[in-house]
Write an enzyme that holds these catalytic residues in place. Structure first.
Site, PDB file in Angstrom:
ATOM      1  N   SER A  74     -21.011  31.147  33.613  1.00  0.00           N
ATOM      2  CA  SER A  74     -19.866  32.033  33.408  1.00  0.00           C
ATOM      3  C   SER A  74     -19.145  31.682  32.123  1.00  0.00           C
ATOM      4  O   SER A  74     -19.084  30.515  31.723  1.00  0.00           O
ATOM      5  CB  SER A  74     -18.898  31.892  34.590  1.00  0.00           C
TER       6      SER A  74
ATOM      7  N   TYR B  20     -13.275  26.875  39.907  1.00  0.00           N
ATOM      8  CA  TYR B  20     -14.496  27.675  39.765  1.00  0.00           C
ATOM      9  C   TYR B  20     -15.174  27.405  38.427  1.00  0.00           C
ATOM     10  O   TYR B  20     -16.376  27.126  38.364  1.00  0.00           O
ATOM     11  CB  TYR B  20     -14.177  29.170  39.893  1.00  0.00           C
TER      12      TYR B  20
ATOM     13  N   LYS C 278     -18.932  25.512  37.504  1.00  0.00           N
ATOM     14  CA  LYS C 278     -19.986  26.067  36.655  1.00  0.00           C
ATOM     15  C   LYS C 278     -20.338  25.092  35.523  1.00  0.00           C
ATOM     16  O   LYS C 278     -21.510  24.896  35.186  1.00  0.00           O
ATOM     17  CB  LYS C 278     -19.555  27.418  36.089  1.00  0.00           C
TER      18      LYS C 278
END
Length: 337
Positions: A124, A148, A152
């Protein structure tokens, strides 16, 4: 040889399945269906004429992964399975680290044990954090501001280490910007649980009358119209990027590439484009900025063109047209069977 797609029944995974099958590849979906629907498999069959094999399993279950990789003779993996809400990751960080990081570790271990060497990883653009300069290039520093984004980044680092281990993997890391739209058939699309976190499905549900108004968080950013700017990429273009990555994943040990258009679109510009595509008025209201939101965020797409031979072909008009086509044909998502 077969490609395993973890999380293959989801929004992005289903579109990758379609592109792979239409390119003559065999596909097996590995998914626990916590954020997807089994009806997806039937929809893929209706589009392609072929139903992909599917295994219900959790990406943290190494034995289930080993069994699926072996039974289906997989030669490569596209790893999409994971949790993806920035807000939820703040509330439940342990769950995100468990699924996104531990899940990636278990998958890489299963690949090593079964001799599967090639992996394309769904990362991402959130790994970059606040941009120092735009457009964002792959050599920009990584400073994610949410759990989050950090999961990643850690998964990227884990796979990089696995690429240089005694049983090395060939790794292609694809940093997505903002996937939107859907397949032109309207048979597969984005079907989030509850109130959508992402902008495009929220607009779609306002347009169809399921939500009363679109909240726009911040109209005082230093942008042309005061609303945030993002790089939206059509999910079919994104899927094509995965095939391009699969075709070159074994040419270098670790490849890190942005998948975006290289152009930014503001929230109000996206709302205006969706209004034109749908013929529906989108009621809006402005709300205060959310913590951590960034004014502008868009990709440099040069490396993807140079290394993958890939570039986005569809613009905002096509993204909104296809998103509306999915929404009007499936007002209740995959429950409309």
């Amino acid at each position: 040889m077969t490609v395993m797609i973890t999380g293959g029944a989801g929004f992005i995974g289903s579109h990758i399945c379609v592109e792979l099958i239409q390119a003559g590849r065999k596909v097996v979906i590995f998914d626990n269906f916590c954020n997807s629907h089994p009806e997806v498999i039937n929809r893929i069959r209706r589009i392609t004429g072929t139903a992909p094999d599917a295994v219900r399993g959790d990406v943290r279950d190494v034995q289930a992964l080993i069994s699926a990789l072996s039974a289906h003779g997989c030669s490569s993996v596209i790893h999409l399975a994971g949790l993806k809400s920035v807000a939820d990751s703040v509330s439940n960080p342990a769950e995100y680290y468990d699924c996104n990081v531990v899940g990636t570790l278990r998958l890489s271990q299963a690949m090593q044990q079964t001799g599967v060497r090639n992996i394309v990883f769904s990362s991402s653009a959130t790994v970059y954090g606040e941009p120092d300069v735009l457009p964002l290039r792959e050599d920009h520093k990584l400073a994610p501001f949410s759990p989050y984004g950090r999961t990643k980044m850690l998964a990227e680092e884990l796979l990089g280490d696995m690429a240089h281990s005694q049983s090395p993997l060939n790794v292609a890391i694809l940093r997505y910007f903002n996937p939107v739209g859907c397949h032109e058939s309207g048979l597969i699309g984005e079907d989030p649980n509850g109130i959508p976190n992402n902008l495009m499905p929220h607009i779609s549900r306002v347009a169809i009358g399921q939500l009363p108004v679109l909240n726009i968080y911040g109209n005082d950013y230093p942008t042309s119209d005061g609303t945030g700017i993002r790089d939206y990429v059509h999910v079919v273009d994104l899927a094509a990027g995965h095939i391009a990555a699969l075709d070159c994943v074994d040419r270098q040990r670790v490849l890190k590439v942005n998948l975006g258009t290289g152009q930014g679109t503001s929230v109000l510009e996206l709302v205006d484009a969706y209004t034109r595509a749908s013929g529906k008025m989108i009621p809006i209201t402005f709300a205060p900025r959310r913590l951590g939101d960034i004014a502008s965020y868009y990709a440099s797409a040069e490396l993807a063109a140079d290394v993958l031979g890939w570039h986005a072909k569809r613009g905002i008009a096509e993204m909104c047209r296809d998103a509306w086509n999915w929404q009007r044909k499936n007002p209740n998502g995959y429950l409309d069977q």
